[in-house]
Design a protein around this motif. Structure first.
Motif, PDB file in Angstrom:
ATOM      1  N   SER A  50     -16.930   9.625  14.617  1.00  0.00           N
ATOM      2  CA  SER A  50     -17.480   8.351  14.170  1.00  0.00           C
ATOM      3  C   SER A  50     -16.749   7.192  14.829  1.00  0.00           C
ATOM      4  O   SER A  50     -15.533   7.136  14.838  1.00  0.00           O
ATOM      5  CB  SER A  50     -17.343   8.234  12.652  1.00  0.00           C
ATOM      6  N   ARG A  51     -17.517   6.284  15.376  1.00  0.00           N
ATOM      7  CA  ARG A  51     -16.948   5.060  15.955  1.00  0.00           C
ATOM      8  C   ARG A  51     -17.172   3.893  14.984  1.00  0.00           C
ATOM      9  O   ARG A  51     -17.042   2.741  15.347  1.00  0.00           O
ATOM     10  CB  ARG A  51     -17.623   4.746  17.301  1.00  0.00           C
ATOM     11  N   ASP A  52     -17.522   4.220  13.770  1.00  0.00           N
ATOM     12  CA  ASP A  52     -17.890   3.232  12.766  1.00  0.00           C
ATOM     13  C   ASP A  52     -16.647   2.520  12.236  1.00  0.00           C
ATOM     14  O   ASP A  52     -15.858   3.106  11.501  1.00  0.00           O
ATOM     15  CB  ASP A  52     -18.632   3.940  11.636  1.00  0.00           C
ATOM     16  N   ASN A  53     -16.473   1.267  12.629  1.00  0.00           N
ATOM     17  CA  ASN A  53     -15.318   0.497  12.174  1.00  0.00           C
ATOM     18  C   ASN A  53     -15.315   0.342  10.665  1.00  0.00           C
ATOM     19  O   ASN A  53     -14.253   0.284  10.049  1.00  0.00           O
ATOM     20  CB  ASN A  53     -15.297  -0.884  12.840  1.00  0.00           C
ATOM     21  N   GLU A  54     -16.499   0.272  10.074  1.00  0.00           N
ATOM     22  CA  GLU A  54     -16.592   0.130   8.622  1.00  0.00           C
ATOM     23  C   GLU A  54     -15.999   1.364   7.924  1.00  0.00           C
ATOM     24  O   GLU A  54     -15.316   1.239   6.914  1.00  0.00           O
ATOM     25  CB  GLU A  54     -18.054  -0.054   8.229  1.00  0.00           C
ATOM     26  N   ALA A  55     -16.253   2.545   8.479  1.00  0.00           N
ATOM     27  CA  ALA A  55     -15.711   3.775   7.904  1.00  0.00           C
ATOM     28  C   ALA A  55     -14.182   3.784   8.001  1.00  0.00           C
ATOM     29  O   ALA A  55     -13.497   4.165   7.054  1.00  0.00           O
ATOM     30  CB  ALA A  55     -16.299   4.998   8.603  1.00  0.00           C
ATOM     31  N   VAL A  56     -13.656   3.354   9.142  1.00  0.00           N
ATOM     32  CA  VAL A  56     -12.201   3.295   9.311  1.00  0.00           C
ATOM     33  C   VAL A  56     -11.613   2.291   8.328  1.00  0.00           C
ATOM     34  O   VAL A  56     -10.575   2.538   7.705  1.00  0.00           O
ATOM     35  CB  VAL A  56     -11.817   2.952  10.765  1.00  0.00           C
ATOM     36  N   GLU A  57     -12.272   1.153   8.161  1.00  0.00           N
ATOM     37  CA  GLU A  57     -11.795   0.145   7.195  1.00  0.00           C
ATOM     38  C   GLU A  57     -11.780   0.708   5.781  1.00  0.00           C
ATOM     39  O   GLU A  57     -10.856   0.460   5.021  1.00  0.00           O
ATOM     40  CB  GLU A  57     -12.674  -1.108   7.252  1.00  0.00           C
ATOM     41  N   LYS A  58     -12.810   1.471   5.432  1.00  0.00           N
ATOM     42  CA  LYS A  58     -12.864   2.056   4.092  1.00  0.00           C
ATOM     43  C   LYS A  58     -11.713   3.032   3.893  1.00  0.00           C
ATOM     44  O   LYS A  58     -11.036   3.000   2.862  1.00  0.00           O
ATOM     45  CB  LYS A  58     -14.197   2.750   3.837  1.00  0.00           C
ATOM     46  N   VAL A  59     -11.471   3.887   4.889  1.00  0.00           N
ATOM     47  CA  VAL A  59     -10.354   4.826   4.795  1.00  0.00           C
ATOM     48  C   VAL A  59      -9.051   4.059   4.655  1.00  0.00           C
ATOM     49  O   VAL A  59      -8.215   4.373   3.807  1.00  0.00           O
ATOM     50  CB  VAL A  59     -10.311   5.769   6.028  1.00  0.00           C
ATOM     51  N   MET A  60      -8.870   3.019   5.476  1.00  0.00           N
ATOM     52  CA  MET A  60      -7.646   2.215   5.428  1.00  0.00           C
ATOM     53  C   MET A  60      -7.469   1.586   4.054  1.00  0.00           C
ATOM     54  O   MET A  60      -6.391   1.662   3.464  1.00  0.00           O
ATOM     55  CB  MET A  60      -7.707   1.128   6.509  1.00  0.00           C
ATOM     56  N   ASN A  61      -8.528   0.989   3.527  1.00  0.00           N
ATOM     57  CA  ASN A  61      -8.433   0.329   2.223  1.00  0.00           C
ATOM     58  C   ASN A  61      -8.166   1.330   1.106  1.00  0.00           C
ATOM     59  O   ASN A  61      -7.416   1.037   0.177  1.00  0.00           O
ATOM     60  CB  ASN A  61      -9.698  -0.485   1.946  1.00  0.00           C
ATOM     61  N   ASP A  62      -8.772   2.497   1.207  1.00  0.00           N
ATOM     62  CA  ASP A  62      -8.540   3.535   0.191  1.00  0.00           C
ATOM     63  C   ASP A  62      -7.110   4.066   0.258  1.00  0.00           C
ATOM     64  O   ASP A  62      -6.504   4.374  -0.765  1.00  0.00           O
ATOM     65  CB  ASP A  62      -9.523   4.697   0.366  1.00  0.00           C
ATOM     66  N   LEU A  63      -6.565   4.174   1.464  1.00  0.00           N
ATOM     67  CA  LEU A  63      -5.223   4.738   1.641  1.00  0.00           C
ATOM     68  C   LEU A  63      -4.109   3.753   1.358  1.00  0.00           C
ATOM     69  O   LEU A  63      -3.048   4.142   0.887  1.00  0.00           O
ATOM     70  CB  LEU A  63      -5.042   5.201   3.089  1.00  0.00           C
ATOM     71  N   ASP A  64      -4.335   2.515   1.663  1.00  0.00           N
ATOM     72  CA  ASP A  64      -3.282   1.501   1.595  1.00  0.00           C
ATOM     73  C   ASP A  64      -3.012   1.129   0.136  1.00  0.00           C
ATOM     74  O   ASP A  64      -3.368   0.058  -0.336  1.00  0.00           O
ATOM     75  CB  ASP A  64      -3.701   0.272   2.412  1.00  0.00           C
ATOM     76  N   ALA A  65      -2.346   2.041  -0.559  1.00  0.00           N
ATOM     77  CA  ALA A  65      -2.134   1.904  -1.999  1.00  0.00           C
ATOM     78  C   ALA A  65      -1.371   0.631  -2.372  1.00  0.00           C
ATOM     79  O   ALA A  65      -1.640   0.015  -3.402  1.00  0.00           O
ATOM     80  CB  ALA A  65      -1.389   3.127  -2.532  1.00  0.00           C
ATOM     81  N   ASN A  66      -0.437   0.213  -1.536  1.00  0.00           N
ATOM     82  CA  ASN A  66       0.367  -0.973  -1.866  1.00  0.00           C
ATOM     83  C   ASN A  66      -0.169  -2.244  -1.203  1.00  0.00           C
ATOM     84  O   ASN A  66       0.479  -3.281  -1.245  1.00  0.00           O
ATOM     85  CB  ASN A  66       1.836  -0.742  -1.508  1.00  0.00           C
ATOM     86  N   ASN A  67      -1.343  -2.156  -0.590  1.00  0.00           N
ATOM     87  CA  ASN A  67      -2.034  -3.318  -0.012  1.00  0.00           C
ATOM     88  C   ASN A  67      -1.205  -4.115   0.985  1.00  0.00           C
ATOM     89  O   ASN A  67      -1.281  -5.339   1.031  1.00  0.00           O
ATOM     90  CB  ASN A  67      -2.536  -4.243  -1.123  1.00  0.00           C
ATOM     91  N   ASP A  68      -0.432  -3.418   1.824  1.00  0.00           N
ATOM     92  CA  ASP A  68       0.368  -4.134   2.823  1.00  0.00           C
ATOM     93  C   ASP A  68      -0.288  -4.132   4.209  1.00  0.00           C
ATOM     94  O   ASP A  68       0.284  -4.607   5.170  1.00  0.00           O
ATOM     95  CB  ASP A  68       1.786  -3.568   2.894  1.00  0.00           C
TER      96      ASP A  68
END
Length: 98
Positions: A50-68
């Motif tokens: 997947s080259r879908d930037n939106e999917a990568v953003e979703k993974v990043m937001n889901d993973l970034d538990a401390n929002n840094d």
């Protein structure tokens, strides 16, 4: 003495994380760009390239538990664990065990 398969897998997770971390900033975290590169290069088969930037953003937001804005090693391992569970479930379903 050779490491066991599980020990080798643990070493590979650590090496893979550090192969991508630190290219942009902190060497102990993955930036969005580093995470995207890791996902595409190392998990492209499972993620369908997947080259879908939106999917990568979703993974990043889901993973970034401390929002840094970065993914540390603990957050990365949570992703690997979740993907491993999903793969296990997929293969069990294919075998008709459910």
């Amino acid at each position: 003495m050779q490491p066991s398969n599980l020990e080798s897998a643990m070493q590979m997770l650590i090496k893979t994380f550090h192969k991508y971390s630190g290219k942009e900033g902190d060497k102990y975290t993955l930036s969005r760009g580093e995470l995207k590169e890791l996902l595409l290069e190392e998990l492209g088969t499972y993620l369908g390239n997947s080259r879908d930037n939106e999917a990568v953003e979703k993974v990043m937001n889901d993973l970034d538990a401390n929002n840094d804005g970065e993914v540390d090693f603990t957050e990365f391992i949570i992703l690997m664990g979740a993907l491993t569970v999903a793969c296990n479930d997929f293969f069990l379903e294919k075998r008709g065990k459910f």
